[in-house]
Design a protein around this motif. Structure first.
Motif, PDB file in Angstrom:
ATOM      1  N   VAL A 160     -17.366 -21.716   4.022  1.00  0.00           N
ATOM      2  CA  VAL A 160     -17.510 -20.275   4.199  1.00  0.00           C
ATOM      3  C   VAL A 160     -17.745 -19.606   2.847  1.00  0.00           C
ATOM      4  O   VAL A 160     -17.015 -19.852   1.882  1.00  0.00           O
ATOM      5  CB  VAL A 160     -16.259 -19.675   4.873  1.00  0.00           C
ATOM      6  CG1 VAL A 160     -16.402 -18.174   5.041  1.00  0.00           C
ATOM      7  CG2 VAL A 160     -15.999 -20.340   6.217  1.00  0.00           C
ATOM      8  N   PHE A 161     -18.764 -18.770   2.783  1.00  0.00           N
ATOM      9  CA  PHE A 161     -19.052 -17.915   1.635  1.00  0.00           C
ATOM     10  C   PHE A 161     -18.975 -16.474   2.130  1.00  0.00           C
ATOM     11  O   PHE A 161     -18.825 -16.231   3.327  1.00  0.00           O
ATOM     12  CB  PHE A 161     -20.451 -18.205   1.079  1.00  0.00           C
ATOM     13  CG  PHE A 161     -20.621 -19.628   0.604  1.00  0.00           C
ATOM     14  CD1 PHE A 161     -20.187 -20.010  -0.659  1.00  0.00           C
ATOM     15  CD2 PHE A 161     -21.207 -20.589   1.423  1.00  0.00           C
ATOM     16  CE1 PHE A 161     -20.340 -21.307  -1.096  1.00  0.00           C
ATOM     17  CE2 PHE A 161     -21.356 -21.894   0.990  1.00  0.00           C
ATOM     18  CZ  PHE A 161     -20.925 -22.264  -0.277  1.00  0.00           C
ATOM     19  N   ASN A 162     -19.090 -15.507   1.248  1.00  0.00           N
ATOM     20  CA  ASN A 162     -19.131 -14.111   1.672  1.00  0.00           C
ATOM     21  C   ASN A 162     -20.375 -13.871   2.518  1.00  0.00           C
ATOM     22  O   ASN A 162     -21.503 -14.121   2.062  1.00  0.00           O
ATOM     23  CB  ASN A 162     -19.122 -13.167   0.471  1.00  0.00           C
ATOM     24  CG  ASN A 162     -17.781 -13.153  -0.223  1.00  0.00           C
ATOM     25  OD1 ASN A 162     -16.749 -13.399   0.401  1.00  0.00           O
ATOM     26  ND2 ASN A 162     -17.778 -12.872  -1.509  1.00  0.00           N
ATOM     27  N   ASP A 163     -20.185 -13.419   3.745  1.00  0.00           N
ATOM     28  CA  ASP A 163     -21.254 -13.077   4.688  1.00  0.00           C
ATOM     29  C   ASP A 163     -22.140 -14.252   5.111  1.00  0.00           C
ATOM     30  O   ASP A 163     -23.200 -14.037   5.701  1.00  0.00           O
ATOM     31  CB  ASP A 163     -22.152 -11.962   4.126  1.00  0.00           C
ATOM     32  CG  ASP A 163     -21.386 -10.672   3.926  1.00  0.00           C
ATOM     33  OD1 ASP A 163     -20.466 -10.397   4.729  1.00  0.00           O
ATOM     34  OD2 ASP A 163     -21.691  -9.940   2.960  1.00  0.00           O
ATOM     35  N   LYS A 164     -21.727 -15.482   4.826  1.00  0.00           N
ATOM     36  CA  LYS A 164     -22.559 -16.637   5.177  1.00  0.00           C
ATOM     37  C   LYS A 164     -21.702 -17.880   5.346  1.00  0.00           C
ATOM     38  O   LYS A 164     -20.698 -18.050   4.658  1.00  0.00           O
ATOM     39  CB  LYS A 164     -23.590 -16.874   4.083  1.00  0.00           C
ATOM     40  CG  LYS A 164     -24.661 -17.885   4.474  1.00  0.00           C
ATOM     41  CD  LYS A 164     -25.702 -18.030   3.391  1.00  0.00           C
ATOM     42  CE  LYS A 164     -26.539 -16.777   3.384  1.00  0.00           C
ATOM     43  NZ  LYS A 164     -27.727 -16.840   2.594  1.00  0.00           N
ATOM     44  N   PRO A 187     -27.747 -22.705   6.735  1.00  0.00           N
ATOM     45  CA  PRO A 187     -26.942 -21.486   6.604  1.00  0.00           C
ATOM     46  C   PRO A 187     -26.939 -20.672   7.896  1.00  0.00           C
ATOM     47  O   PRO A 187     -27.926 -20.632   8.619  1.00  0.00           O
ATOM     48  CB  PRO A 187     -27.665 -20.723   5.496  1.00  0.00           C
ATOM     49  CG  PRO A 187     -29.098 -21.139   5.655  1.00  0.00           C
ATOM     50  CD  PRO A 187     -29.071 -22.564   6.138  1.00  0.00           C
ATOM     51  N   VAL A 188     -25.809 -20.021   8.146  1.00  0.00           N
ATOM     52  CA  VAL A 188     -25.687 -19.113   9.287  1.00  0.00           C
ATOM     53  C   VAL A 188     -25.086 -17.811   8.753  1.00  0.00           C
ATOM     54  O   VAL A 188     -23.991 -17.827   8.184  1.00  0.00           O
ATOM     55  CB  VAL A 188     -24.783 -19.698  10.398  1.00  0.00           C
ATOM     56  CG1 VAL A 188     -24.660 -18.728  11.563  1.00  0.00           C
ATOM     57  CG2 VAL A 188     -25.301 -21.050  10.865  1.00  0.00           C
ATOM     58  N   ALA A 189     -25.803 -16.711   8.919  1.00  0.00           N
ATOM     59  CA  ALA A 189     -25.319 -15.411   8.444  1.00  0.00           C
ATOM     60  C   ALA A 189     -24.317 -14.828   9.437  1.00  0.00           C
ATOM     61  O   ALA A 189     -24.611 -14.730  10.634  1.00  0.00           O
ATOM     62  CB  ALA A 189     -26.488 -14.457   8.255  1.00  0.00           C
ATOM     63  N   ILE A 190     -23.133 -14.455   8.923  1.00  0.00           N
ATOM     64  CA  ILE A 190     -22.117 -13.759   9.723  1.00  0.00           C
ATOM     65  C   ILE A 190     -21.598 -12.621   8.842  1.00  0.00           C
ATOM     66  O   ILE A 190     -20.761 -12.848   7.958  1.00  0.00           O
ATOM     67  CB  ILE A 190     -20.963 -14.682  10.157  1.00  0.00           C
ATOM     68  CG1 ILE A 190     -21.472 -15.893  10.947  1.00  0.00           C
ATOM     69  CG2 ILE A 190     -19.943 -13.897  10.980  1.00  0.00           C
ATOM     70  CD1 ILE A 190     -20.391 -16.876  11.355  1.00  0.00           C
ATOM     71  N   GLY A 250     -19.474  -9.952   7.144  1.00  0.00           N
ATOM     72  CA  GLY A 250     -18.033  -9.719   7.101  1.00  0.00           C
ATOM     73  C   GLY A 250     -17.186 -10.957   6.936  1.00  0.00           C
ATOM     74  O   GLY A 250     -15.981 -10.861   6.700  1.00  0.00           O
ATOM     75  N   VAL A 251     -17.769 -12.152   7.066  1.00  0.00           N
ATOM     76  CA  VAL A 251     -16.992 -13.376   6.925  1.00  0.00           C
ATOM     77  C   VAL A 251     -16.656 -13.597   5.450  1.00  0.00           C
ATOM     78  O   VAL A 251     -17.458 -13.275   4.565  1.00  0.00           O
ATOM     79  CB  VAL A 251     -17.741 -14.590   7.539  1.00  0.00           C
ATOM     80  CG1 VAL A 251     -18.928 -15.013   6.712  1.00  0.00           C
ATOM     81  CG2 VAL A 251     -16.804 -15.759   7.741  1.00  0.00           C
ATOM     82  N   ILE A 252     -15.455 -14.101   5.185  1.00  0.00           N
ATOM     83  CA  ILE A 252     -15.025 -14.396   3.816  1.00  0.00           C
ATOM     84  C   ILE A 252     -14.350 -15.765   3.796  1.00  0.00           C
ATOM     85  O   ILE A 252     -13.901 -16.260   4.836  1.00  0.00           O
ATOM     86  CB  ILE A 252     -14.051 -13.309   3.275  1.00  0.00           C
ATOM     87  CG1 ILE A 252     -12.814 -13.201   4.175  1.00  0.00           C
ATOM     88  CG2 ILE A 252     -14.745 -11.976   3.113  1.00  0.00           C
ATOM     89  CD1 ILE A 252     -11.718 -12.292   3.640  1.00  0.00           C
ATOM     90  N   PRO A 253     -14.280 -16.399   2.618  1.00  0.00           N
ATOM     91  CA  PRO A 253     -13.587 -17.692   2.531  1.00  0.00           C
ATOM     92  C   PRO A 253     -12.160 -17.559   3.075  1.00  0.00           C
ATOM     93  O   PRO A 253     -11.471 -16.569   2.840  1.00  0.00           O
ATOM     94  CB  PRO A 253     -13.590 -17.988   1.024  1.00  0.00           C
ATOM     95  CG  PRO A 253     -14.815 -17.283   0.524  1.00  0.00           C
ATOM     96  CD  PRO A 253     -14.897 -16.015   1.338  1.00  0.00           C
ATOM     97  N   GLY A 254     -11.756 -18.545   3.848  1.00  0.00           N
ATOM     98  CA  GLY A 254     -10.447 -18.537   4.495  1.00  0.00           C
ATOM     99  C   GLY A 254     -10.516 -18.222   5.977  1.00  0.00           C
ATOM    100  O   GLY A 254      -9.573 -18.491   6.714  1.00  0.00           O
ATOM    101  N   ASP A 255     -11.626 -17.646   6.417  1.00  0.00           N
ATOM    102  CA  ASP A 255     -11.799 -17.393   7.852  1.00  0.00           C
ATOM    103  C   ASP A 255     -11.974 -18.718   8.582  1.00  0.00           C
ATOM    104  O   ASP A 255     -12.446 -19.709   8.019  1.00  0.00           O
ATOM    105  CB  ASP A 255     -13.017 -16.496   8.101  1.00  0.00           C
ATOM    106  CG  ASP A 255     -12.771 -15.052   7.678  1.00  0.00           C
ATOM    107  OD1 ASP A 255     -11.609 -14.687   7.427  1.00  0.00           O
ATOM    108  OD2 ASP A 255     -13.763 -14.303   7.610  1.00  0.00           O
TER     109      ASP A 255
END
Length: 180
Positions: free
Chosen positions: A49-53, A127-130, A132-137
């Motif tokens: 998980v990365f920021n927004d991706k 890659p999949v764009a999401i 609002g996603v952040i590391p730890g989700d």
């Protein structure tokens, strides 16, 4: 006592989808004359998980069943076999039969000859764009082969049998991100 589903306690951050296009080269031994059936099984094996991706990793198992015409017989051998078959048919009737214990069924298709299978395992990453996603989700999802092209022969032997070719297929990835 009521059992609570752990995903009910999490906040849904968002969903994302991606389509990944893959191409493979397939070497076939023994060579084939006809593909009978193809099966694709896809699964997600890991993600980062990365920021927004989300970078998703997965695997596709591709299995296909095919006919290979084993050794041709001489005309004398074929004539002798034909005579034996006609003699045995006179004493015993041969039929293709299918019995269904509940309901009704009938034989739809039957292949003569020896059926082989070929199986390959492919890995994919995409890659999949999401938003609002952040590391730890926490990420859950599915991967599925939804479309594929016909097998394109690239290597044809002098006897007309196919020993290699390419195939393109599409993987649909669907992810859901949740947070505690």
């Amino acid at each position: 006592m009521e059992i609570i589903n752990p995903t009910e306690l999490r906040q849904v951050v968002g969903n994302g989808t991606a389509q990944l296009l893959c191409e493979t080269y397939i070497k076939i031994k023994p060579p084939m004359s006809k593909i009978i059936r193809e099966l694709f099984t896809a699964e997600i094996t890991d993600y980062t998980v990365f920021n927004d991706k989300v970078l998703v990793k997965g695997a596709v198992e591709h299995t296909f069943y095919y006919l290979h015409p084993h050794g041709k017989k001489s005309q004398d051998e074929q004539n002798e076999e034909g005579k034996k078959d006609r003699d045995s048919e006179a004493s015993e009737e041969k039929t293709d039969e299918f019995k269904c214990l509940d309901g009704w069924g009938s034989l739809v298709e039957c292949y003569g000859g020896i059926v082989h299978f070929h199986q390959q395992l492919f890995e994919f990453t995409g890659p999949v764009a999401i938003p609002g996603v952040i590391p730890g989700d926490v990420i859950t999802g599915t991967a599925q082969v939804t479309d594929y092209d016909y097998f394109a022969a690239c290597e044809i032997e002098p006897n007309g049998l196919i020993s290699g070719g390419t195939q393109t297929f599409k993987i649909d990835v669907t992810l859901k991100a949740t947070r505690d």
